[in-house]
Motif scaffolding. Structure first.
Motif, PDB file in Angstrom:
ATOM      1  N   PHE A 122      37.550   4.943  -7.255  1.00  0.00           N
ATOM      2  CA  PHE A 122      37.908   4.274  -6.006  1.00  0.00           C
ATOM      3  C   PHE A 122      37.376   5.064  -4.807  1.00  0.00           C
ATOM      4  O   PHE A 122      36.847   4.491  -3.856  1.00  0.00           O
ATOM      5  CB  PHE A 122      39.432   4.114  -5.914  1.00  0.00           C
ATOM      6  N   LYS A 123      37.479   6.389  -4.874  1.00  0.00           N
ATOM      7  CA  LYS A 123      36.999   7.241  -3.784  1.00  0.00           C
ATOM      8  C   LYS A 123      35.495   7.101  -3.567  1.00  0.00           C
ATOM      9  O   LYS A 123      35.023   7.242  -2.438  1.00  0.00           O
ATOM     10  CB  LYS A 123      37.345   8.707  -4.058  1.00  0.00           C
ATOM     11  N   ASP A 126      35.358   3.923  -1.512  1.00  0.00           N
ATOM     12  CA  ASP A 126      36.090   4.049  -0.250  1.00  0.00           C
ATOM     13  C   ASP A 126      35.519   5.217   0.544  1.00  0.00           C
ATOM     14  O   ASP A 126      36.135   6.273   0.669  1.00  0.00           O
ATOM     15  CB  ASP A 126      37.580   4.249  -0.530  1.00  0.00           C
ATOM     16  N   GLU A 127      34.332   5.023   1.091  1.00  0.00           N
ATOM     17  CA  GLU A 127      33.607   6.113   1.728  1.00  0.00           C
ATOM     18  C   GLU A 127      34.296   6.689   2.958  1.00  0.00           C
ATOM     19  O   GLU A 127      34.169   7.867   3.241  1.00  0.00           O
ATOM     20  CB  GLU A 127      32.181   5.675   2.074  1.00  0.00           C
ATOM     21  N   ASP A 130      39.938   5.444   3.917  1.00  0.00           N
ATOM     22  CA  ASP A 130      41.082   4.762   4.529  1.00  0.00           C
ATOM     23  C   ASP A 130      41.985   4.053   3.527  1.00  0.00           C
ATOM     24  O   ASP A 130      42.959   3.423   3.896  1.00  0.00           O
ATOM     25  CB  ASP A 130      40.616   3.781   5.609  1.00  0.00           C
ATOM     26  N   PHE A 132      40.971   1.627   1.446  1.00  0.00           N
ATOM     27  CA  PHE A 132      40.489   0.271   1.201  1.00  0.00           C
ATOM     28  C   PHE A 132      38.979   0.290   0.991  1.00  0.00           C
ATOM     29  O   PHE A 132      38.281   1.103   1.588  1.00  0.00           O
ATOM     30  CB  PHE A 132      40.793  -0.650   2.393  1.00  0.00           C
ATOM     31  N   ILE A 133      38.497  -0.631   0.165  1.00  0.00           N
ATOM     32  CA  ILE A 133      37.062  -0.815  -0.008  1.00  0.00           C
ATOM     33  C   ILE A 133      36.687  -2.054   0.788  1.00  0.00           C
ATOM     34  O   ILE A 133      37.123  -3.163   0.475  1.00  0.00           O
ATOM     35  CB  ILE A 133      36.673  -1.013  -1.483  1.00  0.00           C
ATOM     36  N   SER A 134      35.905  -1.841   1.827  1.00  0.00           N
ATOM     37  CA  SER A 134      35.450  -2.967   2.646  1.00  0.00           C
ATOM     38  C   SER A 134      34.139  -3.506   2.078  1.00  0.00           C
ATOM     39  O   SER A 134      33.492  -2.866   1.244  1.00  0.00           O
ATOM     40  CB  SER A 134      35.232  -2.509   4.090  1.00  0.00           C
ATOM     41  N   GLU A 137      31.392  -1.024   2.787  1.00  0.00           N
ATOM     42  CA  GLU A 137      31.390   0.119   1.867  1.00  0.00           C
ATOM     43  C   GLU A 137      30.827  -0.277   0.509  1.00  0.00           C
ATOM     44  O   GLU A 137      30.022   0.452  -0.073  1.00  0.00           O
ATOM     45  CB  GLU A 137      32.806   0.686   1.716  1.00  0.00           C
ATOM     46  N   GLN A 170      39.607  -6.912   1.977  1.00  0.00           N
ATOM     47  CA  GLN A 170      39.342  -5.582   1.464  1.00  0.00           C
ATOM     48  C   GLN A 170      39.984  -5.441   0.089  1.00  0.00           C
ATOM     49  O   GLN A 170      40.868  -6.213  -0.261  1.00  0.00           O
ATOM     50  CB  GLN A 170      39.930  -4.523   2.391  1.00  0.00           C
ATOM     51  N   ASP A 172      42.265  -2.976  -2.085  1.00  0.00           N
ATOM     52  CA  ASP A 172      43.076  -1.761  -2.088  1.00  0.00           C
ATOM     53  C   ASP A 172      43.089  -1.183  -3.503  1.00  0.00           C
ATOM     54  O   ASP A 172      42.533  -1.760  -4.437  1.00  0.00           O
ATOM     55  CB  ASP A 172      44.489  -2.030  -1.554  1.00  0.00           C
TER      56      ASP A 172
END
Length: 184
Positions: A122-123, A126-127, A130, A132-134, A137, A170, A172
């Motif tokens: 996930f990290k 999630d650059e 925050d 969330f992955i937009s 991203e 997004q 999560d």
């Protein structure tokens, strides 16, 4: 044709990297990666091609270390790794790094290691950190990996919406975990 003896991957690596456990997804993913690495499309991946690909991903490697690691997987007389050699190399590395990871707790619960792997994966997406992955991203990561889907924001937004349960545009961590479980 005689198969050379394969030596295990002995390089010391400390990583919590996530990997997909679905054999069919791994096969598609590996084929795509092989094709991306095979820059001249000669059906072989040379040490130079792997080195170039790793540098593109921001991973500088010593070419002599890379050569010594890979040469035992190359059949004598070949210019580099065939797809089958690449699969064997990947399996060796995967077994070394993740061999114990497939153990599950009774009842099919997510193990602590799996949770850690999902968090690390996930990290990567999630650059900005925050939580969330937009779409932006996701597009950036797909672009870095060479996926053509990254060129069209609408495709990326469709990927997001396909797993976006709460419809906030997004992904999560909970939605990401559900998506990854579904892939397994």
């Amino acid at each position: 044709m005689e198969t050379p003896t394969k030596r295990p991957f002995h390089k010391s690596i400390s990583s919590n990297s996530f990997h997909l456990r679905s054999p069919s997804l791994n096969s598609v993913r590996l084929r795509r990666i092989f094709d991306l690495y095979d820059a001249n499309h000669d059906s072989f991946i040379t040490v130079d091609e792997i080195s170039t690909a790793l540098k593109t991903l921001g991973l500088d490697t010593d070419i002599s270390d890379l050569d010594s690691m890979i040469k035992s997987y190359i059949h004598p007389g070949n210019a580099g790794l065939t797809y089958d050699d690449f699969v064997i190399l990947h399996k060796s590395i995967n077994d070394l790094l993740f061999g114990m990871e497939d153990l599950q707790l009774p009842g099919g619960n997510v193990t602590e290691q799996e949770e850690s792997d999902l968090t690390e994966a996930f990290k990567v997406f999630d650059e900005d950190g925050d939580g969330f992955i937009s779409a932006t991203e996701l597009q950036m990561v797909l672009g870095k990996l060479g996926f053509t889907e990254a060129t069209e924001m609408e495709s990326v937004k469709m990927m997001i919406s396909s797993v976006d349960v709460n419809h906030d545009g997004q992904v999560d961590f909970s939605e990401f975990k559900d998506m990854m479980k579904a892939l397994q």
